[in-house]
Design a protein around this motif. Structure first.
Motif, PDB file in Angstrom:
ATOM      1  N   ILE A 164       0.915  -1.246   0.027  1.00  0.00           N
ATOM      2  CA  ILE A 164       0.083   0.038   0.230  1.00  0.00           C
ATOM      3  C   ILE A 164       0.879   1.275   0.062  1.00  0.00           C
ATOM      4  O   ILE A 164       0.647   2.091  -0.833  1.00  0.00           O
ATOM      5  CB  ILE A 164      -0.987   0.031   1.158  1.00  0.00           C
ATOM      6  CG1 ILE A 164      -2.089  -1.110   0.971  1.00  0.00           C
ATOM      7  CG2 ILE A 164      -1.803   1.320   1.369  1.00  0.00           C
ATOM      8  CD1 ILE A 164      -2.777  -1.264   1.909  1.00  0.00           C
TER       9      ILE A 164
ATOM     10  N   ASP B 102      -6.939   1.290  -1.296  1.00  0.00           N
ATOM     11  CA  ASP B 102      -8.381   1.447  -1.930  1.00  0.00           C
ATOM     12  C   ASP B 102      -8.688   2.756  -2.254  1.00  0.00           C
ATOM     13  O   ASP B 102      -7.849   3.701  -2.059  1.00  0.00           O
ATOM     14  CB  ASP B 102      -9.628   1.105  -0.522  1.00  0.00           C
ATOM     15  CG  ASP B 102      -9.411   2.008   0.697  1.00  0.00           C
ATOM     16  OD1 ASP B 102      -8.522   2.817   0.695  1.00  0.00           O
ATOM     17  OD2 ASP B 102      -9.889   1.289   1.486  1.00  0.00           O
TER      18      ASP B 102
ATOM     19  N   LEU C 273     -10.323   5.413  -0.835  1.00  0.00           N
ATOM     20  CA  LEU C 273     -10.135   6.210   0.287  1.00  0.00           C
ATOM     21  C   LEU C 273      -8.865   6.633   0.491  1.00  0.00           C
ATOM     22  O   LEU C 273      -8.394   7.696   0.870  1.00  0.00           O
ATOM     23  CB  LEU C 273     -10.929   5.262   1.748  1.00  0.00           C
ATOM     24  CG  LEU C 273     -12.166   5.447   1.535  1.00  0.00           C
ATOM     25  CD1 LEU C 273     -12.769   4.545   2.606  1.00  0.00           C
ATOM     26  CD2 LEU C 273     -12.930   6.752   1.786  1.00  0.00           C
ATOM     27  N   ALA C 274      -7.854   5.433   0.450  1.00  0.00           N
ATOM     28  CA  ALA C 274      -6.507   5.687   0.706  1.00  0.00           C
ATOM     29  C   ALA C 274      -6.019   6.603  -0.635  1.00  0.00           C
ATOM     30  O   ALA C 274      -5.081   7.496  -0.008  1.00  0.00           O
ATOM     31  CB  ALA C 274      -5.754   4.322   0.566  1.00  0.00           C
TER      32      ALA C 274
ATOM     33  N   PRO D  95      -1.299  -3.398   7.418  1.00  0.00           N
ATOM     34  CA  PRO D  95      -1.995  -2.141   7.627  1.00  0.00           C
ATOM     35  C   PRO D  95      -3.252  -2.295   8.403  1.00  0.00           C
ATOM     36  O   PRO D  95      -4.219  -3.055   7.711  1.00  0.00           O
ATOM     37  CB  PRO D  95      -2.004  -1.645   5.938  1.00  0.00           C
ATOM     38  CG  PRO D  95      -1.836  -2.921   5.347  1.00  0.00           C
ATOM     39  CD  PRO D  95      -1.185  -3.931   5.923  1.00  0.00           C
TER      40      PRO D  95
ATOM     41  N   ARG E  78     -13.250   5.466   9.157  1.00  0.00           N
ATOM     42  CA  ARG E  78     -13.788   5.767   7.503  1.00  0.00           C
ATOM     43  C   ARG E  78     -13.975   4.303   6.875  1.00  0.00           C
ATOM     44  O   ARG E  78     -14.611   4.430   5.824  1.00  0.00           O
ATOM     45  CB  ARG E  78     -12.727   6.516   6.815  1.00  0.00           C
ATOM     46  CG  ARG E  78     -13.028   7.572   6.211  1.00  0.00           C
ATOM     47  CD  ARG E  78     -11.910   8.159   5.417  1.00  0.00           C
ATOM     48  NE  ARG E  78     -11.630   9.510   6.236  1.00  0.00           N
ATOM     49  CZ  ARG E  78     -10.426   9.899   6.601  1.00  0.00           C
ATOM     50  NH1 ARG E  78      -9.346   9.298   6.235  1.00  0.00           N
ATOM     51  NH2 ARG E  78     -10.458  11.329   6.969  1.00  0.00           N
ATOM     52  N   ARG E  79     -13.312   3.374   7.079  1.00  0.00           N
ATOM     53  CA  ARG E  79     -13.710   2.117   6.659  1.00  0.00           C
ATOM     54  C   ARG E  79     -14.735   1.237   7.287  1.00  0.00           C
ATOM     55  O   ARG E  79     -14.458  -0.092   7.152  1.00  0.00           O
ATOM     56  CB  ARG E  79     -12.252   1.491   6.310  1.00  0.00           C
ATOM     57  CG  ARG E  79     -11.478   2.004   5.242  1.00  0.00           C
ATOM     58  CD  ARG E  79     -10.132   1.689   5.118  1.00  0.00           C
ATOM     59  NE  ARG E  79      -9.244   2.278   4.121  1.00  0.00           N
ATOM     60  CZ  ARG E  79      -8.836   3.776   4.315  1.00  0.00           C
ATOM     61  NH1 ARG E  79      -9.015   4.493   5.287  1.00  0.00           N
ATOM     62  NH2 ARG E  79      -8.363   4.250   3.239  1.00  0.00           N
TER      63      ARG E  79
END
Lengths: 294, 294, 294, 294
Positions: free
Chosen positions: C247, C275, C277-278, D164, D196-197
């Protein structure tokens, strides 16, 4: 691949000269020695120190094996890597140079989804039978191997080397069904127990091929007790050869040297060297088993 | 401790009933069975599932062992923990209840300085001989064990179980000198090779004590070849019993059950259960070795 | 090596095109971008996916770096391997192609004696400063690094990346003395704490070089509080970029793409993709820090 | 359990006196301090050094927590063990003494089938909500947690701590659906990214509860940017506190001591002690954040 691979597929030891370069002549003798002993196939893997070879050396070793084997037995080449692209590079190169099949460990630390994609991409792009290699430091659970095989039709094999290997074989055979063919490994120590649970071959070391070849023949003839009794004779020797950190690797090479196959018993560093007692223990076992030394 | 501990110190299997409670009567029989077989000492360790016992159960098991042993053999109790204070608690309790010596793994993940302080504090506060236990998941390098022994005078022992154990023994004997006495472990598979390199005892499983007791006697009589030959007879059985993840633990208990020592062959979860073939393989080995079943 | 290496040495990200081939033009821009940002050196390492490159690709990437750098900054090339001979092969090749220094992880699973011999042989045969790389999966304890440096005079550096890195730096500085120069790593998250304990540089990722370059300048000017305050601004961003399994690697490349340095943000498989959002979180951080996007 | 657990559940630090005994008065103050800060629940876990407590000390610590909490907040007790029976023993004891919920790591080294049976047996026999704890040294993949929850109806929670953590939360929320409630952990460093997830809470350390409580309140009010900005203020402090091997544990206790909550800042051995610089770094952060010291 019309026919399924099966039987005794020793992993070659790679002979080095005193300057630690590949000793091609000794390698030629080793291939001949094993084929004459009646093995069903030959492989290059961890015990061949493949991860310690340059790309040119990988080519040299595989080329020598393919050239000497002359199609008499199938050839399996380890071609995994940290990443998919490098594994593809090794795999394509192995296929181009004549490897019959590939042996592929999973990439370290990847989640299950990444592992599956890695195997599928190699299968799709290289088109050779693949031995999924399952070792303690990079295990492939039987359920994952079965899933890889279920999701893409391909000649899939599992080399089950995470102990205990006998139940590992049983689990893989049950989970994989017709799409996954199971071999044993891990020095072949549980060869008969694995056969009993559905394996169809093993990938042991390069020493005493007669231990495996005869056991395999007796097994196929339905002489299970004889197979077991024959194999048990080699128990102490195989226990010595399975010693990790380099000791077993040295001992296999020393035994091949004593048999006149290798000129030197050199292992690439870092590797722990056996002590003098270990060499004596090896010799005593070889003597006791009637292995002819040169 | 006037005299050094040496010889065959089997680690007991802990018998459980069908409700998975400690089965005291079976445990009593096991202690008697091993002492009658001529063992030199007895221990409670990983193979006894000590890390899966409550404090009350640890007491019960140790009390039973001490009571039945009646001082005929020394008793070793595993008393390590995640931290020094809890290890002190277990160690003191073991000493108070009659343990002759302690067996202590290093705390997980601690740096060398922390490991040394941990051993020294237990030695100082509890005053019992300590077996430093060296296993693959929590290794104690021979140099570290030697340093622990050099820094504090105490009856220090090393139980070398990180493979390859034979060179591990040699290294520890060389590094530790007179201040560190070395035992083997790891199912005793390399018992003779370890003796050859200076170990003075082994801590195998609770099964076939005659394998170790006779080998040890022959060894002390200077009959090295006989010792080796005697021990080799048990090679296949010991290979089966060494299978990890619970299979070997189940098989040892099953064999003790077949011999009339245990009432049940129950292992605490999680543990992988052997398949039917494995029980047959066990029985065949016991039959072949002439082990008397009840 | 007349002068000691010190300061900010980012590890390049390797840009790939959509077919996952090395994208030389993007790499050229990256080198230029970092040199313009005032870095003191540049390296190719784990974050560059070096273990996933073929030998030809290693050459291509290093050649590009050396060519574009034009001697303006020193160049460090990762050249370790599973075995000594392959590490020598990579190291010689790196030296021949213009690497100023080598970065070398220990071989996996080797005992301390083997690790020392490995480093000494590379030092003797290749003659380039060596960064001993200490990572959680292949740690080099400060005492071992100090011993390596004490036994052979050579420009030895330690890149301390086993957490906690700040005390690791302190320990290495104390143990290594004048013969071992200590850098930090591990995304540079503890840059200031490491400097305070005697490190003289860091090897962070390729993103936001200004975070490190300015901190380093303020630190050398004796403005410790300003250095700390400047660096703290980047805390959240660096925390996002340090996410493992791929990531962080994707996010660094995406940020370089957003800045017009990279054409694509492709990571070699297997790697977990962030994702949506990231990507938003990344953009928000870059915006908040005033990083100019193209 | 009528209502779902959610929000900020700090894991208590266990205070010890200079003789390393549990300091009950300091513990009482800590519970009060955290409840007054507005936390939603309290837990005893790894950061509480639970694996280093005797059974009597586990009882003492839990009893103190339950007594002082007086039902104002739910109480979570770590109750896992190497084996199912010992985990049942700890879990029953925790439930009898007033724990609202259990926190349970998987047993080390068990295959997936054994892990599932272990969780199911604890759920069936103890009848308390269970937090499945997923840590790097004993990971529980989101798919496995989801399977555990799918196979047995029960109030299942996942505390996702394998980095993560943000994508881990996302994956668990997607796989687990309504049957699995997801919390974050790992010092809460990715609290906002986890929310957020789909996480509904976090289990951070015992320090600066206001960091989490206020962030959580702002988040629930829909003020995402404010939540993020508030939380970012604590980034450097949390980075210091997350240092492993004992340093973070010492620093948390020192900060509680500076605030007048703890009398001593003693950590059970083995644990690496921070250097003087680390204590200064801590103090500077606390000062900068306006934490009131006594």
């Amino acid at each position: 691949m019309a026919e399924k691979l099966s039987g005794v597929y020793p992993i070659l030891s790679t002979p080095f000269d005193e300057a630690r370069r590949v000793d091609v002549e000794s390698l030629e003798r080793e291939v001949e020695y094993l084929i004459e002993a009646g093995v069903d196939g030959l492989g290059l893997g961890l015990a061949s120190e493949v991860p310690r070879l340059t790309e040119a050396e990988r080519d040299l070793v595989l080329d020598t094996l393919v050239r000497v084997a002359r199609g008499r037995v199938p050839v399996v080449m380890k071609s995994d890597a940290d990443g998919t692209d490098l594994a593809l590079h090794y795999s394509r190169r192995a296929a181009e140079r004549g490897a019959t099949a590939l042996m592929v460990m999973p990439p370290p630390g990847a989640p299950a989804g990444g592992v599956r994609a890695y195997y599928h991409e190699i299968a799709r792009q290289v088109g050779r039978p693949i031995f999924i290699q399952d070792v303690p430091t990079a295990p492939v659970a039987p359920a994952l191997a079965a899933q890889i095989a279920a999701e893409l039709e391909h000649p899939w094999y599992l080399k089950a080397e995470s102990p205990p290997t006998a139940p590992r074989v049983a689990e893989a055979v049950a989970a994989g069904g017709a799409r996954l063919t199971v071999f044993g490994g891990a020095h072949g120590a549980f060869f008969v127990e694995e056969l009993r649970r559905g394996s169809v071959g093993t990938m042991p070391g390069a020493l005493v091929p007669e231990a495996y070849v005869t056991t395999w023949r007796l097994w196929r003839e339905g002489r299970e007790a004889d197979a077991e009794a024959h194999f048990a004779r080699y128990g102490t020797l195989l226990r010595l050869l399975a010693q990790p950190t380099g000791i077993g690797t040295y001992l296999v090479k020393e035994a091949l040297r004593l048999q006149g196959v290798f000129r030197h018993a050199v292992v690439r560093a870092p590797a722990v060297r056996p002590d003098e007692l270990a060499y004596q223990e090896l010799r005593r076992q070889l003597d006791g088993l009637g292995v002819r030394l040169s």
